[in-house]
Design a protein around this motif. Structure first.
Motif, short mmCIF file in Angstrom:
data_model
loop_
_atom_site.label_atom_id
_atom_site.label_comp_id
_atom_site.label_asym_id
_atom_site.label_seq_id
_atom_site.Cartn_x
_atom_site.Cartn_y
_atom_site.Cartn_z
N MET A 135 43.16 50.63 45.88
CA MET A 135 43.15 50.00 44.56
C MET A 135 43.93 50.82 43.55
SD MET A 135 39.30 48.39 44.32
CE MET A 135 39.56 47.68 42.71
N LYS A 136 43.73 52.12 43.57
CA LYS A 136 44.45 52.98 42.63
C LYS A 136 45.89 53.22 43.09
CE LYS A 136 44.16 57.48 40.30
NZ LYS A 136 43.97 57.03 38.92
N HIS A 153 47.85 51.41 45.33
CA HIS A 153 48.74 50.26 45.52
C HIS A 153 48.40 49.06 44.65
CE1 HIS A 153 50.58 52.30 48.89
NE2 HIS A 153 49.42 52.42 49.51
N GLY A 154 47.34 49.16 43.86
CA GLY A 154 47.00 48.06 42.96
C GLY A 154 46.30 46.90 43.63
N PHE A 155 45.60 47.14 44.74
CA PHE A 155 44.84 46.07 45.38
C PHE A 155 43.75 45.57 44.43
CE2 PHE A 155 45.48 46.75 50.23
CZ PHE A 155 46.85 46.87 50.03
N ALA A 156 43.38 44.28 44.57
CA ALA A 156 42.40 43.68 43.67
C ALA A 156 40.97 44.09 44.01
CB ALA A 156 42.51 42.15 43.72
N GLY A 157 40.70 44.42 45.28
CA GLY A 157 39.35 44.76 45.69
C GLY A 157 38.52 43.51 45.93
N HIS A 210 33.80 46.21 48.25
CA HIS A 210 34.08 46.48 46.85
C HIS A 210 35.50 47.01 46.64
CE1 HIS A 210 29.91 45.68 46.03
NE2 HIS A 210 29.51 46.69 46.78
N ARG A 211 35.75 48.21 47.17
CA ARG A 211 37.06 48.84 46.97
C ARG A 211 37.75 49.16 48.30
NH1 ARG A 211 37.64 50.69 41.69
NH2 ARG A 211 39.29 52.12 42.35
#
Length: 209
Positions: A123-124, A126-130, A140-141
């Protein structure tokens, strides 16, 4: 002679324009740098000027090859050495390069080492939405499924996964110089540049203008 200079990022602040606008700027201590070596196409295969930055006070901190290199140029040892591909006409060993090789309004490319973030998740990094944040979702993440079933029975190359983030060499192009203060060896550049406070940065005249 030289189309760039070595500097150290001191931090960020803001300056005000004549019409009252606040402009965020990065303050860079640029130079003074000394010309340690002049490389020519006839002798070395290409034209370049080698600059040094940040003189080393204690001689014991310099290894013998580096000490000999600086002794040949009759210059004190320095912490940093960088080459700039440029026209060498008029360049001489021992010359000083100051911040005033640039002027207000010039466009530059700034290269530095980005701030290290350590080991980070998808998430941090590559910007995945989770997944859903609600209780009981169990997702969750996390990155989610990464395989492709029976074929090819392995994880594809270049799959975006958790890992080391930051601490990479990056160049930000097309940054505007807001002010040059030669007496203080300072260059003020609009916006942010790669790296944390105290990190080495290299300024070059913009290749794209």
């Amino acid at each position: 002679m030289v189309n760039g200079i070595i500097g150290e990022k001191l931090g960020m602040t803001q300056v005000f324009t004549s019409d009252g606008r606040a402009v965020p700027v990065t303050v860079i201590e640029a130079g003074p740098c000394a010309v340690v070596q002049v490389k020519t196409k006839e002798k070395d295969g290409y034209n370049a000027v080698q600059l040094s930055f940040k003189e080393i006070k204690k001689a014991r901190r310099v290894n013998k090859p580096s000490a000999g290199h600086f002794k040949k140029a009759n210059l004190p040892p320095a912490r940093y050495l960088k080459e700039f591909r440029t026209d060498t006409a008029g360049a001489e060993v021992g010359q000083k390069v100051f911040a005033d090789i640039f002027k207000k309004g010039d466009i530059v490319d700034v290269t530095g080492i980005t701030i290290g973030k350590g080991f980070q998740g998808v998430m941090k990094r590559h910007g995945f939405a989770g997944g859903p944040a609600s209780h009981g979702s169990m997702f969750h993440r996390a990155p989610g499924s990464i395989g492709s079933s029976s074929y090819p029975s392995r994880v594809w190359k270049n799959k975006k996964l958790p890992g080391h983030m930051g601490n990479e060499r990056k160049t930000v192009q097309g940054l505007e110089i807001i002010d040059v203060r030669k007496e203080d060896n300072l260059i003020l550049i609009k916006g942010a540049v790669p790296g944390c406070k105290g990190r080495l940065v290299v300024l070059n005249k913009s290749k794209k203008g």
